[in-house]
Design a protein around this motif. Sequence first.
Motif, PDB file in Angstrom:
ATOM      1  N   HIS A  23      10.689  -9.387  -2.241  1.00  0.00           N
ATOM      2  CA  HIS A  23       9.924  -8.729  -1.509  1.00  0.00           C
ATOM      3  C   HIS A  23       8.815 -10.066  -0.767  1.00  0.00           C
ATOM      4  O   HIS A  23       9.090 -10.001   0.280  1.00  0.00           O
ATOM      5  CB  HIS A  23       8.017  -8.584  -2.583  1.00  0.00           C
ATOM      6  N   LYS A  64       8.819 -10.819   3.482  1.00  0.00           N
ATOM      7  CA  LYS A  64       7.371 -10.172   3.980  1.00  0.00           C
ATOM      8  C   LYS A  64       7.021 -11.759   5.621  1.00  0.00           C
ATOM      9  O   LYS A  64       6.550 -11.769   5.966  1.00  0.00           O
ATOM     10  CB  LYS A  64       6.033 -10.831   2.891  1.00  0.00           C
ATOM     11  N   PRO A 123       0.009  -1.611  -8.036  1.00  0.00           N
ATOM     12  CA  PRO A 123       0.601  -1.660  -6.816  1.00  0.00           C
ATOM     13  C   PRO A 123       1.387  -2.567  -6.120  1.00  0.00           C
ATOM     14  O   PRO A 123       0.910  -3.470  -6.374  1.00  0.00           O
ATOM     15  CB  PRO A 123      -0.997  -1.236  -6.070  1.00  0.00           C
ATOM     16  N   PRO A 124       2.423  -2.371  -5.620  1.00  0.00           N
ATOM     17  CA  PRO A 124       3.225  -3.167  -5.147  1.00  0.00           C
ATOM     18  C   PRO A 124       2.499  -4.473  -4.055  1.00  0.00           C
ATOM     19  O   PRO A 124       3.077  -5.440  -4.502  1.00  0.00           O
ATOM     20  CB  PRO A 124       4.476  -2.379  -3.719  1.00  0.00           C
ATOM     21  N   ASP A 125       1.409  -4.055  -3.847  1.00  0.00           N
ATOM     22  CA  ASP A 125       0.903  -4.788  -2.599  1.00  0.00           C
ATOM     23  C   ASP A 125      -0.335  -5.601  -3.017  1.00  0.00           C
ATOM     24  O   ASP A 125      -0.904  -6.196  -2.311  1.00  0.00           O
ATOM     25  CB  ASP A 125       0.090  -4.121  -1.181  1.00  0.00           C
ATOM     26  N   SER A 126      -0.219  -5.183  -4.189  1.00  0.00           N
ATOM     27  CA  SER A 126      -1.418  -6.194  -5.084  1.00  0.00           C
ATOM     28  C   SER A 126      -0.836  -7.411  -5.939  1.00  0.00           C
ATOM     29  O   SER A 126      -1.437  -8.024  -6.511  1.00  0.00           O
ATOM     30  CB  SER A 126      -1.657  -5.399  -6.407  1.00  0.00           C
ATOM     31  N   TYR A 127       0.420  -7.921  -5.733  1.00  0.00           N
ATOM     32  CA  TYR A 127       1.090  -8.675  -6.269  1.00  0.00           C
ATOM     33  C   TYR A 127       0.341  -9.898  -5.555  1.00  0.00           C
ATOM     34  O   TYR A 127       0.716 -10.191  -4.880  1.00  0.00           O
ATOM     35  CB  TYR A 127       2.763  -8.311  -5.505  1.00  0.00           C
ATOM     36  N   GLY A 131       9.832   1.052   2.414  1.00  0.00           N
ATOM     37  CA  GLY A 131       9.036   0.118   1.674  1.00  0.00           C
ATOM     38  C   GLY A 131      10.265  -0.614   0.853  1.00  0.00           C
ATOM     39  O   GLY A 131      11.216  -0.110   0.913  1.00  0.00           O
ATOM     40  N   GLU A 135      10.524  -1.211   6.796  1.00  0.00           N
ATOM     41  CA  GLU A 135      10.006  -1.048   7.094  1.00  0.00           C
ATOM     42  C   GLU A 135       9.417   0.839   7.050  1.00  0.00           C
ATOM     43  O   GLU A 135       8.304   1.324   6.909  1.00  0.00           O
ATOM     44  CB  GLU A 135       9.544  -1.476   8.441  1.00  0.00           C
ATOM     45  N   ASN A 177       9.818  -3.477  -4.918  1.00  0.00           N
ATOM     46  CA  ASN A 177       8.776  -3.835  -6.009  1.00  0.00           C
ATOM     47  C   ASN A 177       8.933  -4.884  -6.576  1.00  0.00           C
ATOM     48  O   ASN A 177       9.551  -5.421  -7.482  1.00  0.00           O
ATOM     49  CB  ASN A 177       8.554  -2.771  -6.132  1.00  0.00           C
TER      50      ASN A 177
END
Length: 345
Positions: free
Chosen positions: A89, A93, A333-337, A178, A175, A181
């Motif tokens: 991940h 990014k 939520p994956p974006d909260s890593y 997603g 993209e 995770n």
Amino acid sequence: MCIKGEERPTIGDIAVVDLSAIIITKNQEWNIERLIESIQRGAAMLEKVEIILVDSASTDATIERAQKYPIRIIQLQAEQRLTAAAGRHIGYKHSSGQLILFLDGDMELDPAWLPKALSVMENHPDIAVVSGLIIDLPKDAVSPGPNRTKAVHDQEFFAVKYTGGAAMHRRRVIENVGDFNPYLYSDEEPDLCIRIRQQGHRIVRLYHPMVNHYTDPPGGIWSLVGRWRRNLYLGAGQNLRYKWGTHLFWPYFKERGYGCVPLAGILMGLAFFIWTVRTERLNWFLGCLLLGVAGLAAAAYRKRSIYRVASSLLERLFIMDGTVRGFLMKPNPPDSYPAALEIIK
């Protein structure tokens, strides 16, 4: 794909990277140089390549050895949940390639595989992921060098449902569906591949070897216990929880929910035991139990090994345990890593 000497595509004034190779490592000083050099050989024909190493708080000399090469190095800090999915991940990014090659730190890329995979991607726009054959070797094995085996099949590749830790993806597809995770302890590749296939894309494996995988022999009770201690059976349950109430739940359950089968068997056995006790027919339950023991004995005789039967039974119990415990975990939520990291280079 942009070959050396050709004009590179641009977005605005920024040259587009053809390939991002993302390596995830954890205490792999013994292999990191071999892996990086194999990528450099395989990608030598490309004009623009980036290699990104994402390290999970190694305590050996992995970082020091990798710094000798012209690559980017990111080190995740130990205070967060460190998983293979988190490494992929974070690498994704920080990448910019149109194609993204994911590799584990205990691998060595066969340089001859990469041109074949790039050709498949260029000629088949509906293919989103390309992998290859995995050659398992002992950790102390000497590199056999590029595979020169001639193709024994008429076709270049065949369709698969999932890939492992070695695969090349199209960025535009990731993209859309997603990426990995980072909270998953395991099963991150099947999760992503199911999402990709649900969007109508194909996943294929070349008949050509992709990587040498230097690893300890699989199987064995202590190996299973080690995986259980490292929470590597939780992923299927986590994915079921993440997909609960979505259109992806049943597709994932049908393919990866096999940990629920022994659970259903145990619950049915418990219900049957309670019924036999209440109806004073306990001998029925004992008879079924003896049949089960006889079945295990027959399997041991057929496989000529009690140990193999015990290992298989233990693995199924660990998968069931992981599925239940993973499902009960709170989904983040994956974006909260948090992504506590240091850019080394």
